[in-house]
Design an enzyme around this catalytic site. Structure first.
Site, PDB file in Angstrom:
ATOM      1  N   ASN A  25       0.891  -1.133  -0.004  1.00 54.75           N
ATOM      2  CA  ASN A  25       0.005  -0.012  -0.161  1.00 54.75           C
ATOM      3  C   ASN A  25       0.892   1.397   0.120  1.00 54.75           C
ATOM      4  OD1 ASN A  25      -2.314  -1.377  -0.167  1.00 54.75           O
ATOM      5  ND2 ASN A  25      -2.883  -1.387   2.145  1.00 54.75           N
ATOM      6  N   ARG A  94      -6.961  -0.772  -8.609  1.00 57.27           N
ATOM      7  CA  ARG A  94      -7.603   0.240  -7.963  1.00 57.27           C
ATOM      8  C   ARG A  94      -6.742   1.515  -7.810  1.00 57.27           C
ATOM      9  NH1 ARG A  94     -12.363   1.478  -6.718  1.00 57.27           N
ATOM     10  NH2 ARG A  94     -12.482   3.171  -5.271  1.00 57.27           N
ATOM     11  N   CYS A 118      -9.796  -4.636  -6.352  1.00 48.81           N
ATOM     12  CA  CYS A 118     -10.615  -5.781  -5.303  1.00 48.81           C
ATOM     13  C   CYS A 118     -12.286  -5.417  -5.532  1.00 48.81           C
ATOM     14  CB  CYS A 118     -10.137  -6.145  -4.157  1.00 48.81           C
ATOM     15  SG  CYS A 118      -8.720  -7.182  -4.246  1.00 48.81           S
ATOM     16  N   PRO A 124     -16.059   4.488  -3.021  1.00 50.47           N
ATOM     17  CA  PRO A 124     -16.096   5.703  -3.842  1.00 50.47           C
ATOM     18  C   PRO A 124     -15.035   6.491  -3.928  1.00 50.47           C
ATOM     19  CG  PRO A 124     -17.623   6.142  -2.045  1.00 50.47           C
ATOM     20  CD  PRO A 124     -16.922   4.637  -1.807  1.00 50.47           C
ATOM     21  N   GLN A 127     -14.009  11.642  -2.102  1.00 49.65           N
ATOM     22  CA  GLN A 127     -13.344  12.357  -1.120  1.00 49.65           C
ATOM     23  C   GLN A 127     -12.079  12.921  -1.994  1.00 49.65           C
ATOM     24  OE1 GLN A 127     -14.155  13.420   2.120  1.00 49.65           O
ATOM     25  NE2 GLN A 127     -16.063  12.433   1.149  1.00 49.65           N
TER      26      GLN A 127
END
Length: 419
Positions: A25, A94, A118, A124, A127
């Site tokens: 990440n 993503r 995934c 969403p 933000q």
């Protein structure tokens, strides 16, 4: 069409050592962030996963010279060109949304396909959009397949996130490093990966304060220079192996780990009754069944990570009573429940909570619906009697470096087949 599956014959004790990879990440945000540099960047400690390869090829689509060699990536942005990225690479991943913030920061303009990854129910990017608009971007969302972001100029702004979001916090940082004046992100995510990305940007000359707290201040700078940077260890990979070791580990030693980053999991495993030894950069785990039943509730960092909710679930079948797992971050993240039921598990989920009762698992054919569900099914397969076959393993390879080889080295009876 032929596809690869992972097969596991359960019941084998695990013993040995595993080196934890760099943080997925962090890597998936830091690789896009390299395009903000003027010149050369060298990254060390990257995880060897398909997401990294996809992002490197996206850099190449922008005419960036990128050389990926194992855990090392060298990037030269000298010949960079702004190009639209509405393609299938973006849809498969993503974290490709970090290209939005980075390209907006570099070019004040980008056209990009809508991100994939995934399927975890609603995730969403509103933000992110809110942050980009506050910085001065106009956003065209009229297309079903891509998004266009354009700014005459980027100006610092005070942005309050309506929900804590790692992705939005990082993406706004990427867009704000070149904005005129000061940007403040309030209700910012505090995750170690946010701090890692901020540290990388600062290594290139960005002026960022407060990363790791709920309020981050970014003072825009004219230029970011090249740098060399080492990515932090992956706390989710570490946590997944900790769960596997707690399930079947005679003695498993995990190296390249930051114990503070996995504290919430460590405490929960100790509550279960797992034997854990913690040192500076390593953790030693020994199985100590039967375990006590526990309740788990996912929270933003430093709480229990949503990404570890699925990997820890199989351990809860080895307890003396019922356990409850509630996911407050992604309440739809329970697609693994049906697969575990196929293995004979006594587990039910409803409205973001799973009720888990002691069970004996049997090998079965199961499907990995997402990355962490895949880790859950591997742990279940290690425990189960008989052979478990896991389909849809591409999700697993997206986030775990050489997981089959690592588990084989620990003594698991695990292999891949093409079916």
């Amino acid at each position: 069409m032929a596809q690869e599956v992972i097969k596991i014959r359960g019941g084998q004790a695990l013993k040995g050592e595993v080196e934890i990879s760099g943080a997925k990440n962090s890597a998936v945000a830091i690789i896009p962030a390299t395009l903000l540099a003027q010149g050369q960047v060298k990254l060390e400690g990257l995880p060897q996963i398909s997401d990294v390869e996809t992002l490197v090829s996206l850099l190449e689509d922008l005419n960036i010279e990128a050389r990926l060699n194992g855990k090392q990536l060298e990037v030269d942005t000298t010949q960079i060109e702004n190009a639209p990225l509405p393609n299938n690479k973006v849809e498969s991943l993503r974290a490709s949304y970090y290209m939005m913030g980075a390209m907006l920061g570099r070019f004040k303009k980008c056209v990009i396909g809508l991100p994939g990854g995934c399927p975890l129910g609603p995730r969403p990017i509103d933000q992110h959009i809110k942050g980009f608009k506050a910085l001065g971007a106009e956003i065209d969302e009229s297309s079903n397949t891509s998004m266009k972001l354009v700014a005459k100029e980027l100006r610092g702004a005070h942005i309050f996130l309506d929900m804590v979001s790692v992705g939005a916090t990082i993406n706004i940082m990427l867009a704000a490093v070149h904005a005129k004046g000061q940007t403040v992100i309030d209700n910012a995510a505090k995750e170690p990966e946010v701090v890692d990305v901020a540290n990388f940007l600062m290594s290139m000359g960005a002026d960022i304060r407060g990363a790791g707290t709920t309020s981050i201040k970014i003072n825009g700078v004219e230029e970011l220079k090249g740098s060399e940077y080492q990515i932090i260890p992956d706390r989710i990979e570490a946590g997944s192996y900790m769960c596997m070791a707690a399930a079947m580990g005679e003695e498993v030693i995990l190296h390249n780990i930051v114990p503070k980053h996995v504290e919430a999991l460590t405490v929960k495993l100790q509550e279960l009754g797992v034997d854990i030894e913690i040192e500076d950069e390593k953790i030693i785990i020994r199985k100590q069944t039967p375990y006590k039943n526990v309740d788990i509730k996912t929270l933003v960092y430093p709480g229990f990570a949503t990404d570890l909710q699925q990997p820890i679930t199989p351990l809860l079948f080895m307890t003396e009573g019922p356990s409850f797992v509630t996911d407050t971050i992604y309440p739809a993240r329970f697609k693994h429940v049906e697969e575990l039921q196929c293995m004979g598990a006594n587990i039910k989920s409803d409205e973001g909570t799973a009720v888990i009762k002691p069970s004996t698992l049997n090998g079965a054919e199961v499907y990995a619906s997402d990355l962490r569900a895949g880790a859950c099914l591997i742990t279940a397969g290690l425990i189960a009697e008989g052979v478990t076959t896991i389909f849809n393993v591409k999700h697993i390879y997206r986030g775990y470096t050489n997981i089959v080889e690592h588990l084989k080295a620990l003594g698991a009876d695990i292999w891949t087949e093409t079916v």
